[in-house]
Write a protein that holds these residues in place. Structure first.
Motif, PDB file in Angstrom:
ATOM      1  N   UNK A  89       0.803  -1.201   0.053  1.00 30.18           N
ATOM      2  CA  UNK A  89      -0.165   0.030  -0.136  1.00 30.18           C
ATOM      3  C   UNK A  89       0.967   1.052  -0.049  1.00 30.18           C
ATOM      4  N   UNK A  90       0.713   2.196  -1.128  1.00 34.37           N
ATOM      5  CA  UNK A  90       1.587   3.172  -1.205  1.00 34.37           C
ATOM      6  C   UNK A  90       1.463   4.146  -0.265  1.00 34.37           C
ATOM      7  N   UNK A  91      -0.075   4.547   0.238  1.00 37.21           N
ATOM      8  CA  UNK A  91       0.087   5.466   1.530  1.00 37.21           C
ATOM      9  C   UNK A  91       0.667   4.961   2.658  1.00 37.21           C
ATOM     10  N   UNK A  92       0.464   3.689   2.949  1.00 38.15           N
ATOM     11  CA  UNK A  92       1.085   3.136   4.189  1.00 38.15           C
ATOM     12  C   UNK A  92       2.500   3.446   4.280  1.00 38.15           C
ATOM     13  N   UNK A  93       3.397   2.989   3.006  1.00 35.48           N
ATOM     14  CA  UNK A  93       4.557   2.931   2.915  1.00 35.48           C
ATOM     15  C   UNK A  93       5.100   4.656   2.968  1.00 35.48           C
ATOM     16  N   UNK A  94       4.377   5.417   2.152  1.00 40.97           N
ATOM     17  CA  UNK A  94       4.963   6.715   2.453  1.00 40.97           C
ATOM     18  C   UNK A  94       4.767   7.339   3.878  1.00 40.97           C
ATOM     19  N   UNK A  95       3.785   6.797   4.512  1.00 35.61           N
ATOM     20  CA  UNK A  95       3.588   7.357   5.854  1.00 35.61           C
ATOM     21  C   UNK A  95       4.725   6.977   6.748  1.00 35.61           C
ATOM     22  N   UNK A  96       5.057   5.546   6.467  1.00 40.41           N
ATOM     23  CA  UNK A  96       5.996   4.720   7.220  1.00 40.41           C
ATOM     24  C   UNK A  96       7.387   5.786   6.856  1.00 40.41           C
ATOM     25  N   UNK A  97       7.699   6.109   5.658  1.00 42.93           N
ATOM     26  CA  UNK A  97       8.933   6.442   5.226  1.00 42.93           C
ATOM     27  C   UNK A  97       9.239   7.855   5.787  1.00 42.93           C
ATOM     28  N   UNK A  98       7.854   8.618   5.780  1.00 39.31           N
ATOM     29  CA  UNK A  98       7.852  10.061   6.432  1.00 39.31           C
ATOM     30  C   UNK A  98       7.857  10.047   7.865  1.00 39.31           C
TER      31      UNK A  98
END
Length: 128
Positions: A5-14
């Motif tokens: 899930x791109x949104x979850x990955x982006x949130x994690x990276x952020x």
């Protein structure tokens, strides 16, 4: 292979970035692809280790060995620490007792009647 899930990955990276830095929206798919490749690499190495040991499941120590074999020793050490923390937390958690039919204090007939009543109530609730 399943998509991350791109949104979850982006949130994690952020969450790893300083508050003043933002992740570009075009970076999330790149990070997802990077994570998939990394997971594939580690899982493949762990699978080889399991097959050589004639095992049937990938266990945490297989993943740690895979990380070491692939040259990610510092991640392997971090995982050892995380595994130890999880094991300690698991020891502190109260054990759940498995309930058996005999532990309920009801006869088999009473349990069957109760089950039938609950099914009937659920069926009625579905109709309404």
């Amino acid at each position: 292979m399943a998509e991350l899930p791109k949104a979850k990955v982006a949130k994690l990276v952020q969450s790893f970035l300083p508050p003043t830095m933002k992740l570009n929206s075009k970076s999330a798919p790149v990070m997802c692809e990077l994570l998939k490749e990394f997971l594939q690499l580690v899982a493949g190495e762990a699978q080889d280790i399991v097959e050589k040991s004639k095992g049937g499941r990938i266990l945490p120590h297989h993943i740690i060995t895979a990380l070491q074999n692939l040259g990610f020793s510092e991640y392997a050490e971090a995982m050892k620490g995380e595994l130890k923390r999880l094991q300690e937390a698991s020891k502190k958690r109260p054990k759940m007792k498995k309930r058996k039919l005999g532990d309920t204090g009801l006869s088999k007939e009473q349990l069957e009647a109760k089950q039938a009543r609950l099914f009937a109530e659920a069926k009625e609730a579905m109709r309404n």
